[in-house]
Design a protein around this motif. Sequence first.
Motif, mmCIF file in Angstrom:
data_model
loop_
_atom_site.group_PDB
_atom_site.id
_atom_site.type_symbol
_atom_site.label_atom_id
_atom_site.label_comp_id
_atom_site.label_asym_id
_atom_site.label_seq_id
_atom_site.Cartn_x
_atom_site.Cartn_y
_atom_site.Cartn_z
ATOM 1 N N GLU A 66 0.829 -1.206 0.000
ATOM 2 C CA GLU A 66 0.000 0.000 0.000
ATOM 3 C C GLU A 66 0.868 1.264 0.000
ATOM 4 N N VAL A 67 1.903 1.264 0.836
ATOM 5 C CA VAL A 67 2.812 2.419 0.918
ATOM 6 C C VAL A 67 3.440 2.698 -0.444
ATOM 7 N N LEU A 68 3.851 1.652 -1.128
ATOM 8 C CA LEU A 68 4.482 1.816 -2.443
ATOM 9 C C LEU A 68 3.473 2.263 -3.505
ATOM 10 N N GLU A 69 2.201 1.890 -3.315
ATOM 11 C CA GLU A 69 1.158 2.268 -4.275
ATOM 12 C C GLU A 69 0.817 3.763 -4.200
ATOM 13 N N TRP A 70 1.106 4.394 -3.058
ATOM 14 C CA TRP A 70 0.766 5.819 -2.904
ATOM 15 C C TRP A 70 1.468 6.683 -3.946
ATOM 16 N N ARG A 71 2.640 6.240 -4.399
ATOM 17 C CA ARG A 71 3.383 7.057 -5.364
ATOM 18 C C ARG A 71 2.889 6.867 -6.802
ATOM 19 N N GLU A 72 1.993 5.887 -6.991
ATOM 20 C CA GLU A 72 1.472 5.636 -8.340
ATOM 21 C C GLU A 72 0.546 6.762 -8.799
ATOM 22 N N SER A 73 -0.283 7.238 -7.887
ATOM 23 C CA SER A 73 -1.185 8.349 -8.221
ATOM 24 C C SER A 73 -1.747 8.955 -6.945
ATOM 25 N N PHE A 74 -2.236 10.173 -7.065
ATOM 26 C CA PHE A 74 -2.843 10.847 -5.917
ATOM 27 C C PHE A 74 -4.122 10.119 -5.498
ATOM 28 N N VAL A 84 -3.957 8.699 3.716
ATOM 29 C CA VAL A 84 -4.541 10.005 4.049
ATOM 30 C C VAL A 84 -3.950 10.515 5.362
ATOM 31 N N ASN A 85 -3.799 9.610 6.331
ATOM 32 C CA ASN A 85 -3.223 10.002 7.634
ATOM 33 C C ASN A 85 -1.778 10.479 7.484
ATOM 34 N N ALA A 86 -1.003 9.754 6.669
ATOM 35 C CA ALA A 86 0.403 10.124 6.460
ATOM 36 C C ALA A 86 0.504 11.465 5.728
ATOM 37 N N SER A 182 9.413 13.812 0.452
ATOM 38 C CA SER A 182 9.691 14.096 1.869
ATOM 39 C C SER A 182 10.471 12.966 2.536
ATOM 40 N N ALA A 183 11.214 13.312 3.562
ATOM 41 C CA ALA A 183 12.012 12.324 4.308
ATOM 42 C C ALA A 183 11.108 11.272 4.947
ATOM 43 N N SER A 184 9.944 11.689 5.443
ATOM 44 C CA SER A 184 9.040 10.748 6.111
ATOM 45 C C SER A 184 8.545 9.672 5.138
ATOM 46 N N TYR A 185 8.163 10.086 3.916
ATOM 47 C CA TYR A 185 7.682 9.086 2.949
ATOM 48 C C TYR A 185 8.836 8.225 2.433
ATOM 49 N N GLN A 186 9.991 8.824 2.244
ATOM 50 C CA GLN A 186 11.157 8.057 1.789
ATOM 51 C C GLN A 186 11.508 6.969 2.811
ATOM 52 N N MET A 188 9.375 5.524 4.834
ATOM 53 C CA MET A 188 8.324 4.503 4.745
ATOM 54 C C MET A 188 8.562 3.561 3.570
ATOM 55 N N THR A 189 8.988 4.107 2.442
ATOM 56 C CA THR A 189 9.224 3.265 1.262
ATOM 57 C C THR A 189 10.438 2.357 1.467
#
Length: 203
Positions: A66-74, A84-86, A182-186, A188-189
């Motif tokens: 799921e985390v990796l899918e977030w970068r596929e599209s908004f 949404v929380n992140a 962002s550092a936080s998303y990086q 997580m990935t």
Amino acid sequence: MSGWMPGCPALSMCRGLAALPITCLERAKDLKTRLGILLHKPELGHKTGSSSKLQLGSRRRDSSREVLEWRESFDQLLKSKSGVNAFHTFLKTEFSEENLDFWLACEDFKKTRSKTKLASKANRIFEEFVQSEAPREVNIDHETREITRKNLSGATSACFNEAQAKTRTLMEKDSYPRFLKSASYQDMTKQAASRGTSKRSHT
């Protein structure tokens, strides 16, 4: 011998079995069942523990994917509750979380069925997010603001559609790309990728 024989345990057992064969058989079956349950308990416990570990591992794999899918599209990000929380946490660091809060309020507003509640919710959302100098004013143009104001006179579930769309586009074009960098998303990935690598090494 005659004085010793009645007290013989073996003879007493034989006499008991002869006299109560059905009762003894039932007791034996009951004992066998109980022993079987006791013997299987550790095994069952082991299976349950393994099942729990498998379910936990499955949940971790799902969340990693799921985390990796977030970068596929908004859209993928907005479909995910944890996404949404992140994203909301990230927007707080930029002091622009009102955009997402407004979008979420509009989504909730669309689900309202009562006309009375629809009107009161519409006014509350407008006063909090849309009107000029609102406490949590979103960044929309004057024309969209005025269209939304006019929509309040006959509030329907679609009265915020244009303002919501403008806010969503703003987040998608502006905040979302920064969130992905962002550092936080990086972090997580990286964690998600390492869990995936760990899974492959164990298979």
